[in-house]
Scaffold this motif. Sequence first.
Motif, PDB file in Angstrom:
ATOM      1  N   ARG A 117       0.864  -1.192   0.000  1.00 16.37           N
ATOM      2  CA  ARG A 117       0.000   0.000   0.000  1.00 16.37           C
ATOM      3  C   ARG A 117       0.890   1.229   0.000  1.00 16.37           C
ATOM      4  N   GLY A 118       0.335   2.338  -0.468  1.00 12.46           N
ATOM      5  CA  GLY A 118       1.077   3.584  -0.483  1.00 12.46           C
ATOM      6  C   GLY A 118       1.260   4.098   0.939  1.00 12.46           C
ATOM      7  N   THR A 119       2.254   4.951   1.121  1.00 11.71           N
ATOM      8  CA  THR A 119       2.535   5.533   2.440  1.00 11.71           C
ATOM      9  C   THR A 119       1.300   6.228   3.005  1.00 11.71           C
ATOM     10  N   TRP A 120       0.546   6.906   2.127  1.00 14.40           N
ATOM     11  CA  TRP A 120      -0.617   7.673   2.579  1.00 14.40           C
ATOM     12  C   TRP A 120      -1.908   6.952   2.231  1.00 14.40           C
ATOM     13  N   GLN A 121      -1.845   5.661   2.293  1.00  5.90           N
ATOM     14  CA  GLN A 121      -2.999   4.854   1.887  1.00  5.90           C
ATOM     15  C   GLN A 121      -3.348   3.896   3.026  1.00  5.90           C
ATOM     16  N   GLN A 122      -4.303   4.322   3.847  1.00  5.53           N
ATOM     17  CA  GLN A 122      -4.758   3.475   4.941  1.00  5.53           C
ATOM     18  C   GLN A 122      -6.125   2.865   4.589  1.00  5.53           C
ATOM     19  N   ILE A 123      -6.493   1.837   5.342  1.00  5.21           N
ATOM     20  CA  ILE A 123      -7.743   1.123   5.078  1.00  5.21           C
ATOM     21  C   ILE A 123      -8.754   1.493   6.169  1.00  5.21           C
ATOM     22  N   PHE A 124      -9.931   1.929   5.737  1.00  2.00           N
ATOM     23  CA  PHE A 124     -10.956   2.379   6.689  1.00  2.00           C
ATOM     24  C   PHE A 124     -12.253   1.601   6.523  1.00  2.00           C
ATOM     25  N   LEU A 125     -12.916   1.383   7.655  1.00  2.00           N
ATOM     26  CA  LEU A 125     -14.329   1.049   7.597  1.00  2.00           C
ATOM     27  C   LEU A 125     -15.050   2.399   7.553  1.00  2.00           C
ATOM     28  N   ALA A 126     -15.919   2.578   6.565  1.00  2.00           N
ATOM     29  CA  ALA A 126     -16.724   3.796   6.487  1.00  2.00           C
ATOM     30  C   ALA A 126     -18.110   3.488   7.041  1.00  2.00           C
ATOM     31  N   GLU A 127     -18.405   4.071   8.182  1.00  2.00           N
ATOM     32  CA  GLU A 127     -19.713   3.882   8.826  1.00  2.00           C
ATOM     33  C   GLU A 127     -20.693   4.922   8.284  1.00  2.00           C
ATOM     34  N   PHE A 128     -21.883   4.461   7.854  1.00  2.00           N
ATOM     35  CA  PHE A 128     -22.897   5.396   7.372  1.00  2.00           C
ATOM     36  C   PHE A 128     -24.203   5.309   8.160  1.00  2.00           C
ATOM     37  N   ASP A 129     -24.248   4.455   9.176  1.00  2.08           N
ATOM     38  CA  ASP A 129     -25.490   4.325   9.940  1.00  2.08           C
ATOM     39  C   ASP A 129     -25.206   3.944  11.401  1.00  2.08           C
ATOM     40  N   GLY A 130     -24.195   4.614  11.953  1.00  2.40           N
ATOM     41  CA  GLY A 130     -23.817   4.318  13.338  1.00  2.40           C
ATOM     42  C   GLY A 130     -24.654   5.137  14.312  1.00  2.40           C
ATOM     43  N   PRO A 131     -24.373   5.027  15.602  1.00  4.54           N
ATOM     44  CA  PRO A 131     -23.371   4.092  16.134  1.00  4.54           C
ATOM     45  C   PRO A 131     -23.915   2.669  16.211  1.00  4.54           C
ATOM     46  N   ARG A 132     -23.062   1.714  15.898  1.00  8.27           N
ATOM     47  CA  ARG A 132     -23.441   0.299  16.027  1.00  8.27           C
ATOM     48  C   ARG A 132     -22.214  -0.596  15.964  1.00  8.27           C
ATOM     49  N   ARG A 133     -22.434  -1.884  16.255  1.00  6.67           N
ATOM     50  CA  ARG A 133     -21.359  -2.874  16.163  1.00  6.67           C
ATOM     51  C   ARG A 133     -21.214  -3.290  14.712  1.00  6.67           C
ATOM     52  N   ARG A 134     -19.971  -3.340  14.238  1.00  3.67           N
ATOM     53  CA  ARG A 134     -19.698  -3.749  12.865  1.00  3.67           C
ATOM     54  C   ARG A 134     -18.672  -4.857  12.865  1.00  3.67           C
ATOM     55  N   LYS A 135     -18.655  -5.615  11.766  1.00  2.00           N
ATOM     56  CA  LYS A 135     -17.534  -6.527  11.589  1.00  2.00           C
ATOM     57  C   LYS A 135     -16.978  -6.382  10.181  1.00  2.00           C
TER      58      LYS A 135
END
Length: 143
Positions: A117-135
């Motif tokens: 991965r690039g230096t400035w390339q991190q992996i995110f979970l994008a939450e659109f209906d929180g707050p809640r438990r995600r996996k």
Amino acid sequence: MMKEISISSKERYQLIDITGEIENLVVESGVREGIVFVFAPHSTAGILLTENEENLKEDWLELFEKLVSGLNPEGEQAPYGAGFKHNLIDDNADSHLLSGLLGQERVLLIENGNLIRGTWQQIFLAEFDGPRRRKVIVKILKG
Ligand code: ZN
């Protein structure tokens, strides 16, 4: 090898960096060359690759809000107005639409035991209906 990452979101829209957890799973797997499949089994969240910088994260959240806010003018009700029809039963059409647009999975490569991965390339979970438990499901394949 298939693993699950558990996440608790705190906001309705939120970006949560999961790069460290995924890199730990790659190390744990012992796979030197292969593929990592990252999948959010949710229809109101997504997976995003971007830089973990506070202002940029705010820019993303603002973009997401603007993408959907114009489609659901205040006071207009579906199905006869311009509002989201899904909101008649669930009130989270924006969450489903953003999740689908962003995508719920990403595929990354492993080389010499490291995630590419690039230096400035991190992996995110994008939450659109929180707050809640995600996996997030992470499948690591040799090859
Ligand atoms: Zn819904």
